[in-house]
Design a protein around this motif. Structure first.
Motif, PDB file in Angstrom:
ATOM      1  N   LEU A 164      -4.772  14.547 -74.051  1.00 13.31           N
ATOM      2  CA  LEU A 164      -4.545  13.124 -73.807  1.00 13.31           C
ATOM      3  C   LEU A 164      -5.774  12.483 -73.166  1.00 13.31           C
ATOM      4  N   ILE A 165      -6.375  13.169 -72.210  1.00 12.47           N
ATOM      5  CA  ILE A 165      -7.589  12.639 -71.567  1.00 12.47           C
ATOM      6  C   ILE A 165      -8.689  12.460 -72.608  1.00 12.47           C
ATOM      7  N   HIS A 166      -8.848  13.450 -73.477  1.00  6.21           N
ATOM      8  CA  HIS A 166      -9.879  13.359 -74.518  1.00  6.21           C
ATOM      9  C   HIS A 166      -9.611  12.155 -75.434  1.00  6.21           C
ATOM     10  N   LYS A 167      -8.356  11.997 -75.828  1.00  5.05           N
ATOM     11  CA  LYS A 167      -7.982  10.876 -76.699  1.00  5.05           C
ATOM     12  C   LYS A 167      -8.254   9.544 -75.997  1.00  5.05           C
ATOM     13  N   LEU A 168      -7.876   9.447 -74.717  1.00  2.00           N
ATOM     14  CA  LEU A 168      -8.081   8.201 -73.977  1.00  2.00           C
ATOM     15  C   LEU A 168      -9.564   7.908 -73.762  1.00  2.00           C
TER      16      LEU A 168
ATOM     17  N   ARG B 189     -14.393   3.470 -77.801  1.00  2.00           N
ATOM     18  CA  ARG B 189     -14.223   2.555 -78.931  1.00  2.00           C
ATOM     19  C   ARG B 189     -14.004   1.128 -78.441  1.00  2.00           C
ATOM     20  N   LEU B 190     -13.167   0.977 -77.425  1.00  2.00           N
ATOM     21  CA  LEU B 190     -12.894  -0.365 -76.903  1.00  2.00           C
ATOM     22  C   LEU B 190     -14.143  -0.978 -76.265  1.00  2.00           C
ATOM     23  N   GLN B 191     -14.911  -0.175 -75.570  1.00  2.00           N
ATOM     24  CA  GLN B 191     -16.158  -0.692 -74.988  1.00  2.00           C
ATOM     25  C   GLN B 191     -17.123  -1.142 -76.080  1.00  2.00           C
ATOM     26  N   ARG B 192     -17.209  -0.338 -77.143  1.00  2.00           N
ATOM     27  CA  ARG B 192     -18.085  -0.694 -78.263  1.00  2.00           C
ATOM     28  C   ARG B 192     -17.617  -1.993 -78.921  1.00  2.00           C
ATOM     29  N   ASP B 193     -16.298  -2.095 -79.154  1.00  2.00           N
ATOM     30  CA  ASP B 193     -15.752  -3.329 -79.750  1.00  2.00           C
ATOM     31  C   ASP B 193     -15.967  -4.526 -78.826  1.00  2.00           C
ATOM     32  N   ASN B 194     -15.785  -4.298 -77.540  1.00  4.72           N
ATOM     33  CA  ASN B 194     -15.974  -5.377 -76.573  1.00  4.72           C
ATOM     34  C   ASN B 194     -17.426  -5.858 -76.571  1.00  4.72           C
ATOM     35  N   THR B 195     -18.365  -4.921 -76.624  1.00  5.93           N
ATOM     36  CA  THR B 195     -19.788  -5.284 -76.677  1.00  5.93           C
ATOM     37  C   THR B 195     -20.093  -6.078 -77.938  1.00  5.93           C
ATOM     38  N   ARG B 196     -19.572  -5.612 -79.058  1.00  8.76           N
ATOM     39  CA  ARG B 196     -19.779  -6.310 -80.334  1.00  8.76           C
ATOM     40  C   ARG B 196     -19.192  -7.723 -80.279  1.00  8.76           C
ATOM     41  N   PHE B 197     -17.995  -7.842 -79.732  1.00 10.49           N
ATOM     42  CA  PHE B 197     -17.351  -9.157 -79.631  1.00 10.49           C
ATOM     43  C   PHE B 197     -18.139 -10.078 -78.692  1.00 10.49           C
ATOM     44  N   ALA B 198     -18.623  -9.537 -77.573  1.00 11.21           N
ATOM     45  CA  ALA B 198     -19.404 -10.350 -76.634  1.00 11.21           C
ATOM     46  C   ALA B 198     -20.681 -10.855 -77.297  1.00 11.21           C
ATOM     47  N   LYS B 199     -21.343 -10.004 -78.077  1.00 12.40           N
ATOM     48  CA  LYS B 199     -22.556 -10.431 -78.794  1.00 12.40           C
ATOM     49  C   LYS B 199     -22.213 -11.517 -79.805  1.00 12.40           C
ATOM     50  N   TRP B 200     -21.096 -11.365 -80.492  1.00 13.59           N
ATOM     51  CA  TRP B 200     -20.677 -12.362 -81.484  1.00 13.59           C
ATOM     52  C   TRP B 200     -20.400 -13.703 -80.800  1.00 13.59           C
TER      53      TRP B 200
END
Length: 95
Positions: free
Chosen positions: A52-56, A62-73
């Protein structure tokens, strides 16, 4: 006769002690089995926790990457808005 009764009492005590030893040996065996079961459950829970820790952690990355991409957009769109507002101001000044 007293010796005979004393021997008889000692034999009864010995028989009772052997019975008690048998009961205690059974309890020890049950405790061993219970301990093995508990250790297996503990190992299973630990494996599930690690999974579970590995999955989280992967989800967090993934969420940090998406958040960075969204912030750049958003930053890019905000820059476009500012540029358009500047153009509007330029047109107003020319007119």
């Amino acid at each position: 006769m007293e010796i005979h009764e004393e021997v008889k009492n000692l034999r009864e005590e010995l028989r009772a002690a052997k019975g008690r030893i048998g009961e205690l040996e059974q309890r020890v065996e049950h405790l061993r089995v219970s301990r093995r079961v508990l250790m297996n459950l503990l190992e299973k829970v630990e494996r599930e926790k690690v999974a579970l820790i590995h999955k989280l952690e992967k989800e967090n990355i993934r969420l940090q990457r998406d958040n960075t991409r969204f912030a750049k957009w958003i930053f890019s769109k905000n820059r476009e808005i500012v540029q358009l507002q500047e153009k509007i101001e330029e047109y107003k000044e020319k007119a």
